[in-house]
Enzyme design. Sequence first.
Site, PDB file in Angstrom:
ATOM      1  N   LYS A  50       0.589  -1.430   0.604  1.00  0.00           N
ATOM      2  CA  LYS A  50      -0.020   0.514  -0.106  1.00  0.00           C
ATOM      3  C   LYS A  50       0.829   1.458   0.334  1.00  0.00           C
ATOM      4  O   LYS A  50       1.072   2.063  -0.279  1.00  0.00           O
ATOM      5  CB  LYS A  50      -0.990  -0.279   1.084  1.00  0.00           C
ATOM      6  CG  LYS A  50      -1.699  -0.850   1.818  1.00  0.00           C
ATOM      7  CD  LYS A  50      -3.226  -1.484  -0.276  1.00  0.00           C
ATOM      8  CE  LYS A  50      -3.643  -2.001   0.183  1.00  0.00           C
ATOM      9  NZ  LYS A  50      -3.356  -3.622  -0.064  1.00  0.00           N
ATOM     10  N   TYR A 264     -13.404 -14.565   4.194  1.00  0.00           N
ATOM     11  CA  TYR A 264     -11.377 -13.807   4.103  1.00  0.00           C
ATOM     12  C   TYR A 264     -11.435 -13.468   5.441  1.00  0.00           C
ATOM     13  O   TYR A 264     -11.981 -13.941   6.395  1.00  0.00           O
ATOM     14  CB  TYR A 264     -12.383 -12.395   3.765  1.00  0.00           C
ATOM     15  CG  TYR A 264     -11.823 -11.066   4.032  1.00  0.00           C
ATOM     16  CD1 TYR A 264     -10.111 -10.767   2.349  1.00  0.00           C
ATOM     17  CD2 TYR A 264     -11.273 -10.494   5.081  1.00  0.00           C
ATOM     18  CE1 TYR A 264      -9.644 -10.100   3.110  1.00  0.00           C
ATOM     19  CE2 TYR A 264     -10.309  -8.841   5.083  1.00  0.00           C
ATOM     20  CZ  TYR A 264      -9.044  -9.316   4.150  1.00  0.00           C
ATOM     21  OH  TYR A 264      -8.507  -7.739   4.448  1.00  0.00           O
ATOM     22  N   TYR A 290      -3.097 -12.236   2.267  1.00  0.00           N
ATOM     23  CA  TYR A 290      -2.959 -12.245   1.274  1.00  0.00           C
ATOM     24  C   TYR A 290      -1.825 -13.148   0.536  1.00  0.00           C
ATOM     25  O   TYR A 290      -2.341 -13.670  -0.116  1.00  0.00           O
ATOM     26  CB  TYR A 290      -2.356 -10.545   0.720  1.00  0.00           C
ATOM     27  CG  TYR A 290      -3.981  -9.388   1.588  1.00  0.00           C
ATOM     28  CD1 TYR A 290      -5.052  -9.535   0.188  1.00  0.00           C
ATOM     29  CD2 TYR A 290      -4.106  -8.651   3.115  1.00  0.00           C
ATOM     30  CE1 TYR A 290      -5.957  -8.336   0.592  1.00  0.00           C
ATOM     31  CE2 TYR A 290      -5.590  -8.609   3.322  1.00  0.00           C
ATOM     32  CZ  TYR A 290      -6.075  -8.141   1.533  1.00  0.00           C
ATOM     33  OH  TYR A 290      -7.623  -7.404   2.178  1.00  0.00           O
TER      34      TYR A 290
END
Length: 335
Positions: A50, A264, A290
């Site tokens: 990010k 998730y 992830y």
Amino acid sequence: MNLAKFARRGYVTAPTPLEFLPNFSRALGAGVSVYMKRDDMLPGAGGGNKTRKLDFCVADALNKGCDTLITCGAVQSNHCRLTLSWAVHEGMDCHLVLEERVPDSYNPEASGNNFLFQLMGVKNITVAQKGTDMMAAMQKVADKLSAEGKKPYIIPGGASNALGSLGYVSCMEEIMAQVFHIGLKIDHMVVPSGSAGTHGGIIAGMIGNNIDIPVTGIGVNRPKLVQEQAVLTVANASLELIGVDVRVLAEKVVAFDDYVGPGYSLPTDSMVEAVKMLAQTEAVLLDPVYSGKAMAGLIDLARKGYFPKGSNVLFLHTGGSPALYAYLPTFRQGK
């Protein structure tokens, strides 16, 4: 493409390493050579992908005179950690809206990123139930802050809009310069696919630079068709922002949903295997949400012959290892 016309803060000061994983490739035993783009080594508290996106978004916020960042994510969000870290760096306030995608999963006393939110001095955390309209929730926080005289700037989840995704358009250019320099031919690329900005930016970077390398996304949250549409939308929005006339064809976007598991952020056996395998062959730490599930996808696909023997496969490591410490029981079971 001319990315220099977009303001950045300069958080990415040097290319991240692109490394061959010889021990892992050998242990995989699938006849492919696996390379890794180490975006886990980007600057920011704990590192992660990010930072590339926030390089553009925070510059936009400061250019607009804002003094507060508002963003959202899951309860152990790496994006929220990095947004907060760069807010601290810039002397800005930061407010987070965390979605309990797993009911009752937020624990302010938890380790991992929850601990880092408190350590870095987050101004406020709003906890939202699964399915909440997160943009509306962030706007509510922004309206309250505006009424108090602050100047807030909302960054969408994952900084996955056209502006933020320029970070991965730039990354694709960086990768191609690296492989040219070392004389390496990449046959396939595997990327985690979540909020869609990283995956979409990589594809936009390829289209904009006329690069024809297949990209396989490993989805971590949404059904395949929904995820592929999200990636396609972001990729084309990025190309439009840059001023590239070409658009991404739907068939160029692949995002498997086979490795999400029960949901998730919920652990899977294949994710645990992937995290342990990388740690024990290359001393590289993946995250459980992830990069761990994305690497589980690469491992399974390689074993099934998805990549032709002799292929050079590049895996994008998006970081997130601080979240490992919130999953200690998962990795200590059956040691």
